[in-house]
Design a protein around this motif. Structure first.
Motif, PDB file in Angstrom:
ATOM      1  N   GLN A   1      -1.269   1.559   3.356  1.00 43.08           N
ATOM      2  CA  GLN A   1      -1.839   2.711   4.036  1.00 43.08           C
ATOM      3  C   GLN A   1      -3.323   2.531   4.298  1.00 43.08           C
ATOM      4  O   GLN A   1      -3.838   3.011   5.292  1.00 43.08           O
ATOM      5  N   GLN A   2      -4.025   1.844   3.422  1.00 44.43           N
ATOM      6  CA  GLN A   2      -5.467   1.666   3.569  1.00 44.43           C
ATOM      7  C   GLN A   2      -5.814   0.547   4.539  1.00 44.43           C
ATOM      8  O   GLN A   2      -6.891   0.531   5.106  1.00 44.43           O
ATOM      9  N   SER A   3      -4.917  -0.394   4.760  1.00 45.78           N
ATOM     10  CA  SER A   3      -5.169  -1.511   5.651  1.00 45.78           C
ATOM     11  C   SER A   3      -4.955  -1.095   7.100  1.00 45.78           C
ATOM     12  O   SER A   3      -4.052  -0.336   7.405  1.00 45.78           O
ATOM     13  N   ASP A   4      -5.803  -1.604   7.991  1.00 44.04           N
ATOM     14  CA  ASP A   4      -5.611  -1.331   9.411  1.00 44.04           C
ATOM     15  C   ASP A   4      -5.015  -2.532  10.134  1.00 44.04           C
ATOM     16  O   ASP A   4      -5.019  -2.599  11.356  1.00 44.04           O
ATOM     17  N   LEU A   5      -4.491  -3.489   9.358  1.00 42.88           N
ATOM     18  CA  LEU A   5      -3.833  -4.639   9.952  1.00 42.88           C
ATOM     19  C   LEU A   5      -2.499  -4.216  10.556  1.00 42.88           C
ATOM     20  O   LEU A   5      -1.860  -3.297  10.060  1.00 42.88           O
ATOM     21  N   PRO A   6      -2.065  -4.912  11.625  1.00 38.83           N
ATOM     22  CA  PRO A   6      -0.756  -4.582  12.196  1.00 38.83           C
ATOM     23  C   PRO A   6       0.364  -4.988  11.243  1.00 38.83           C
ATOM     24  O   PRO A   6       0.130  -5.737  10.294  1.00 38.83           O
ATOM     25  N   LYS A   7       1.568  -4.496  11.500  1.00 42.18           N
ATOM     26  CA  LYS A   7       2.724  -4.896  10.682  1.00 42.18           C
ATOM     27  C   LYS A   7       3.015  -6.356  10.968  1.00 42.18           C
ATOM     28  O   LYS A   7       3.305  -6.732  12.106  1.00 42.18           O
ATOM     29  N   LEU A   8       2.898  -7.182   9.946  1.00 45.94           N
ATOM     30  CA  LEU A   8       3.089  -8.619  10.086  1.00 45.94           C
ATOM     31  C   LEU A   8       4.223  -9.091   9.197  1.00 45.94           C
ATOM     32  O   LEU A   8       4.631  -8.397   8.255  1.00 45.94           O
TER      33      LEU A   8
ATOM     34  N   LEU B   1      -2.931 -14.061   4.865  1.00 49.67           N
ATOM     35  CA  LEU B   1      -4.153 -13.260   4.943  1.00 49.67           C
ATOM     36  C   LEU B   1      -4.644 -12.879   3.555  1.00 49.67           C
ATOM     37  O   LEU B   1      -5.834 -12.980   3.256  1.00 49.67           O
ATOM     38  N   SER B   2      -3.724 -12.443   2.717  1.00 45.88           N
ATOM     39  CA  SER B   2      -4.090 -12.048   1.363  1.00 45.88           C
ATOM     40  C   SER B   2      -4.707 -13.222   0.595  1.00 45.88           C
ATOM     41  O   SER B   2      -5.722 -13.073  -0.080  1.00 45.88           O
ATOM     42  N   GLY B   3      -4.101 -14.389   0.728  1.00 47.86           N
ATOM     43  CA  GLY B   3      -4.603 -15.583   0.053  1.00 47.86           C
ATOM     44  C   GLY B   3      -5.986 -15.991   0.529  1.00 47.86           C
ATOM     45  O   GLY B   3      -6.756 -16.596  -0.206  1.00 47.86           O
ATOM     46  N   ALA B   4      -6.299 -15.636   1.780  1.00 51.10           N
ATOM     47  CA  ALA B   4      -7.617 -15.954   2.335  1.00 51.10           C
ATOM     48  C   ALA B   4      -8.623 -14.834   2.091  1.00 51.10           C
ATOM     49  O   ALA B   4      -9.758 -14.904   2.549  1.00 51.10           O
ATOM     50  N   GLY B   5      -8.193 -13.778   1.388  1.00 47.02           N
ATOM     51  CA  GLY B   5      -9.098 -12.679   1.080  1.00 47.02           C
ATOM     52  C   GLY B   5      -9.311 -11.717   2.238  1.00 47.02           C
ATOM     53  O   GLY B   5     -10.303 -11.003   2.275  1.00 47.02           O
ATOM     54  N   ILE B   6      -8.373 -11.697   3.171  1.00 50.25           N
ATOM     55  CA  ILE B   6      -8.475 -10.820   4.343  1.00 50.25           C
ATOM     56  C   ILE B   6      -7.610  -9.593   4.100  1.00 50.25           C
ATOM     57  O   ILE B   6      -6.398  -9.700   3.962  1.00 50.25           O
ATOM     58  N   ALA B   7      -8.254  -8.426   4.059  1.00 46.34           N
ATOM     59  CA  ALA B   7      -7.532  -7.194   3.756  1.00 46.34           C
ATOM     60  C   ALA B   7      -7.556  -6.187   4.901  1.00 46.34           C
ATOM     61  O   ALA B   7      -6.800  -5.231   4.893  1.00 46.34           O
ATOM     62  N   CYS B   8      -8.450  -6.384   5.878  1.00 48.91           N
ATOM     63  CA  CYS B   8      -8.549  -5.426   6.986  1.00 48.91           C
ATOM     64  C   CYS B   8      -9.010  -6.155   8.245  1.00 48.91           C
ATOM     65  O   CYS B   8      -9.420  -7.310   8.193  1.00 48.91           O
ATOM     66  N   LEU B   9      -8.934  -5.463   9.374  1.00 49.71           N
ATOM     67  CA  LEU B   9      -9.335  -6.068  10.643  1.00 49.71           C
ATOM     68  C   LEU B   9     -10.777  -6.551  10.619  1.00 49.71           C
ATOM     69  O   LEU B   9     -11.084  -7.610  11.161  1.00 49.71           O
ATOM     70  N   HIS B  10     -11.656  -5.789  10.006  1.00 53.84           N
ATOM     71  CA  HIS B  10     -13.071  -6.176   9.977  1.00 53.84           C
ATOM     72  C   HIS B  10     -13.251  -7.547   9.309  1.00 53.84           C
ATOM     73  O   HIS B  10     -14.118  -8.326   9.718  1.00 53.84           O
TER      74      HIS B  10
ATOM     75  N   GLU C   1      -1.077 -13.262  17.860  1.00 52.06           N
ATOM     76  CA  GLU C   1      -1.118 -12.402  19.038  1.00 52.06           C
ATOM     77  C   GLU C   1      -1.208 -10.928  18.641  1.00 52.06           C
ATOM     78  O   GLU C   1      -1.975 -10.163  19.233  1.00 52.06           O
ATOM     79  N   MET C   2      -0.450 -10.526  17.636  1.00 46.88           N
ATOM     80  CA  MET C   2      -0.493  -9.141  17.168  1.00 46.88           C
ATOM     81  C   MET C   2      -1.883  -8.792  16.638  1.00 46.88           C
ATOM     82  O   MET C   2      -2.412  -7.719  16.921  1.00 46.88           O
ATOM     83  N   ILE C   3      -2.473  -9.708  15.889  1.00 50.92           N
ATOM     84  CA  ILE C   3      -3.815  -9.485  15.335  1.00 50.92           C
ATOM     85  C   ILE C   3      -4.838  -9.422  16.463  1.00 50.92           C
ATOM     86  O   ILE C   3      -5.694  -8.535  16.485  1.00 50.92           O
ATOM     87  N   ARG C   4      -4.756 -10.348  17.416  1.00 48.25           N
ATOM     88  CA  ARG C   4      -5.686 -10.358  18.541  1.00 48.25           C
ATOM     89  C   ARG C   4      -5.616  -9.035  19.310  1.00 48.25           C
ATOM     90  O   ARG C   4      -6.641  -8.438  19.644  1.00 48.25           O
ATOM     91  N   HIS C   5      -4.402  -8.564  19.568  1.00 47.27           N
ATOM     92  CA  HIS C   5      -4.207  -7.302  20.289  1.00 47.27           C
ATOM     93  C   HIS C   5      -4.829  -6.128  19.520  1.00 47.27           C
ATOM     94  O   HIS C   5      -5.494  -5.279  20.100  1.00 47.27           O
ATOM     95  N   GLU C   6      -4.612  -6.098  18.216  1.00 51.74           N
ATOM     96  CA  GLU C   6      -5.144  -5.005  17.385  1.00 51.74           C
ATOM     97  C   GLU C   6      -6.670  -5.047  17.341  1.00 51.74           C
ATOM     98  O   GLU C   6      -7.324  -4.014  17.394  1.00 51.74           O
ATOM     99  N   LEU C   7      -7.233  -6.248  17.244  1.00 52.52           N
ATOM    100  CA  LEU C   7      -8.690  -6.374  17.264  1.00 52.52           C
ATOM    101  C   LEU C   7      -9.252  -5.839  18.584  1.00 52.52           C
ATOM    102  O   LEU C   7     -10.205  -5.059  18.586  1.00 52.52           O
ATOM    103  N   GLU C   8      -8.643  -6.258  19.705  1.00 46.89           N
ATOM    104  CA  GLU C   8      -9.117  -5.816  21.021  1.00 46.89           C
ATOM    105  C   GLU C   8      -9.006  -4.306  21.171  1.00 46.89           C
ATOM    106  O   GLU C   8      -9.887  -3.670  21.748  1.00 46.89           O
TER     107      GLU C   8
END
Length: 72
Positions: free
Chosen positions: A9-16, A24-33, A55-62
């Motif tokens: 709920q706290q993450s703004d990442l798309p459903k992956l 992403l988790s292993g790389a320490g990435i928890a949100c779009l920022h 592609e999903m991440i790119r779209h969400e970032l844009e």
């Protein structure tokens, strides 16, 4: 509520897919920022990140007016 549900709920990442989420988790990435700090080629190098997830991440970032870091 379980910890996983709260984190989702706290993450703004798309459903992956699970492999992409683990990458992403292993790389320490928890949100779009967090993704604005790495380049797209760096993201592609993560095991589990496929073209669909990228592609999903790119779209969400844009959609949020954000982008991957650029090579300087």
């Amino acid at each position: 509520m379980s910890t996983n549900k709260l984190e989702e709920q706290q993450s703004d990442l798309p459903k992956l897919s699970n492999p992409a989420k683990r990458a992403l988790s292993g790389a320490g990435i928890a949100c779009l920022h967090d993704l604005t700090k790495i380049t797209e080629p760096e993201l592609k190098k993560l095991h589990g990140m496929g073209p669909k997830a990228i592609e999903m991440i790119r779209h969400e970032l844009e959609a949020k007016g954000l982008s991957f870091a650029t090579n300087s």
